[in-house]
Design an enzyme around this catalytic site. Structure first.
Site, short mmCIF file in Angstrom:
data_model
loop_
_atom_site.label_atom_id
_atom_site.label_comp_id
_atom_site.label_asym_id
_atom_site.label_seq_id
_atom_site.Cartn_x
_atom_site.Cartn_y
_atom_site.Cartn_z
N HIS B 184 0.90 -1.18 0.09
CA HIS B 184 -0.08 -0.08 0.08
C HIS B 184 0.88 1.25 -0.16
O HIS B 184 0.24 2.43 0.38
CB HIS B 184 -0.93 0.04 1.20
CG HIS B 184 -1.91 -1.10 0.98
ND1 HIS B 184 -3.06 -1.12 0.15
CD2 HIS B 184 -2.18 -2.28 2.01
CE1 HIS B 184 -3.71 -1.90 0.23
NE2 HIS B 184 -3.16 -2.86 1.26
N ARG B 228 -10.80 -4.99 9.30
CA ARG B 228 -10.09 -4.86 8.22
C ARG B 228 -8.58 -4.76 8.57
O ARG B 228 -7.66 -5.54 7.89
CB ARG B 228 -10.41 -3.64 7.24
CG ARG B 228 -9.65 -3.15 6.21
CD ARG B 228 -9.82 -4.10 4.93
NE ARG B 228 -8.78 -5.11 5.38
CZ ARG B 228 -8.62 -6.14 4.51
NH1 ARG B 228 -9.65 -6.67 3.76
NH2 ARG B 228 -7.87 -7.33 4.68
N CYS B 232 -5.58 -7.63 7.91
CA CYS B 232 -4.46 -7.42 6.99
C CYS B 232 -3.29 -8.07 7.68
O CYS B 232 -2.08 -8.52 7.12
CB CYS B 232 -3.97 -5.98 7.12
SG CYS B 232 -5.10 -5.05 5.99
#
Lengths: 215, 271
Positions: B184, B228, B232
């Site tokens: 990311h 979430r 991850c």
């Protein structure tokens, strides 16, 4: 008026430039890096097995890469590359090219190695290289990622000399031996893949019969 | 709601057109798309969570037989408009930076008299066991729909939290050498066919943060931001941080600060 503006502009640039450079160099977390490490480390349940918690340990490469946001100065990068090159181990028989069909399977497997209380993998779940997560390889597999470069026709383009074979093996074993802080995992160093498994992936990359090169 | 549904349908059409070629080769992808379409037929299933959340918010519950209507999510007691978009923030009464979930749990404990353990036992849905927290967070989130994310992190404790989140974002460890930044931290990349946002820019972080909480078609439920981020970390092959851990709130603060100015579109719907 123009002179004044020019002076003001010039001074602003002169002051802003080093400030900007400094900002880019600041390690993530700044003065709170130590607090952050402590906060992160204390985020986990006490009944996590030791083996799980060991996955939070950082070697010198991980620590340094984080500090430099994966973009270390070249001198430090070179030091890390040497350090990582020294870790590479080869299969007992010394043959670096294995069976491309086995390599093809390993390249597609993205499972295995998940821990935790919510959705852990069962023990003995097959682990692979998960190469397609980041690389284009065989033409027929269209669901490939783009974090790494395309490796389609790897052998067709580069040939399959001993040098290329050794390069491919070394790169998979420890990617940081070539480019410090790359996104690519160090599959051999972490025993994620065995040396034999790495030779299969090497074959998948360089064998003229492999779909990486044939199609 | 109608406008959102239209947008989602256009998105689904584009998604389906793009994925069409893949479906022929990968039946798993085809299954996913089928589920996706099915779910979209009646709008975003998260709307049901939103309704349930509203019920839970106003219903008198717990040992104190109280509703959550006096809960202060940062905008004053009972003020929900824009609250989600301005979290995490520092709360004087607890002396802590709290995100929507830790603050909600705080309210359920202080106003309704539940214990923390009772409230957080079902922090995410399991088959046959729905999570009240998912429903409540969906409801609270929807009250920020159309508003700008606003987490400037100007309070010293918030600023510290954002910096600590940044540290964790770049921290590499585990058998794959991962950090959040690996996937990311760049523009225009994807894993397999999944596009990845660059969470270090306002656009990228905004695109990610504005749609949570989100209905996950592949999971059949709404995921909150805590869920979430914890997942991850599971995918990075690390141990899972505790629910409501400061490390997760730090990451959220870092991401919300980066996303500040982006208009919320929540609840979202995702793969």
């Amino acid at each position: 008026m123009n002179f004044k503006f020019g002076l003001f502009f010039g001074l602003t640039v002169a002051f802003a430039a080093p400030a900007f450079a400094q900002k880019a160099l600041e390690a993530p977390g700044g003065k709170y890096a130590k607090d952050a490490e402590q906060v992160f480390r204390s985020s986990f349940r006490d009944d996590n097995p030791k083996y799980w918690m060991s996955r939070l340990a950082q070697d010198e490469t991980m620590k340094t890469c984080g500090q430099y946001r994966d973009n270390p100065p070249r001198k430090i990068g070179e030091k890390l590359e040497k350090l990582n090159a020294a870790t590479i181990r080869y299969p007992v028989e010394g043959k670096l090219i294995g069976d491309w069909k086995e390599g093809e399977k390993l390249a597609a497997v993205g499972t295995g190695g998940h821990i935790g209380f919510i959705q852990p993998d069962p023990a003995g779940k097959l682990r692979g290289g998960n190469c397609y997560a980041c690389h284009q390889l065989a033409k027929k597999e269209v669901a490939y990622g783009t974090i790494g470069p395309s490796l389609q026709h790897f052998g067709k383009i580069r040939g399959n000399s001993d040098e290329i074979i050794k390069y491919a093996y070394d790169k998979i074993y420890n990617s940081n031996a070539f480019s410090a802080c790359t996104n690519m995992p160090r599959f051999g160093l972490h025993n994620w893949l065995t040396p034999e498994q790495i030779t299969h992936i090497v074959a998948f990359l360089v064998d003229p019969e492999s779909p990486v090169n044939k199609d | 709601m109608i406008r959102r549904l239209m947008k989602t349908l256009v998105g689904a059409a584009v998604f389906a057109a793009f994925a069409g070629g893949v479906a022929a080769q990968d039946s798993k992808v085809a299954d996913e798309i089928a589920k996706y379409r099915e779910a979209l037929a009646d709008g975003n299933p998260a709307d049901l969570f939103e309704l349930k959340g509203e019920g839970l918010w106003t219903e008198k519950r717990g040992p104190k037989n109280a509703s959550l209507e006096q809960c202060d999510l940062g905008q004053g007691p009972g003020k929900l408009e824009g609250a989600y978009a301005a979290l995490p923030k520092y709360f004087k009464d607890t002396g802590k930076v709290m995100d929507v979930e830790s603050r909600l749990v705080h309210c359920m404990v202080t106003l309704q008299g539940f214990t923390q353990a009772e409230v957080t036992k079902q922090w995410y849905s399991k088959p046959g066991k729905d999570s009240d927290i998912e429903a409540l967070v969906t409801y609270i989130g929807a009250k920020s729909n159309g508003m700008k994310i606003n987490v400037p992190a100007t309070h010293p404790e918030e600023a510290k939290m954002a910096k600590m989140g940044e540290y964790i974002f770049y921290r590499r460890s585990g058998p794959q050498d991962f950090s959040c930044a690996i996937c990311h931290g760049q523009e225009g990349k994807r894993i397999r066919l999944q596009e990845l946002g660059n969470l270090t820019t306002q656009d990228g972080a905004g695109f990610a943060m504005k749609t949570w909480p989100s209905y996950r078609v592949s999971q059949g439920t709404v995921w909150t931001m805590q869920r979430r981020l914890i997942d991850c970390m599971r995918q990075a092959r690390w141990p899972e941080p505790n629910y409501l851990a400061d490390s997760i709130i730090a990451l959220e603060t870092f991401l919300q600060k980066t996303a500040t100015g982006t208009v919320m579109e929540t609840p979202g719907i995702k793969r």
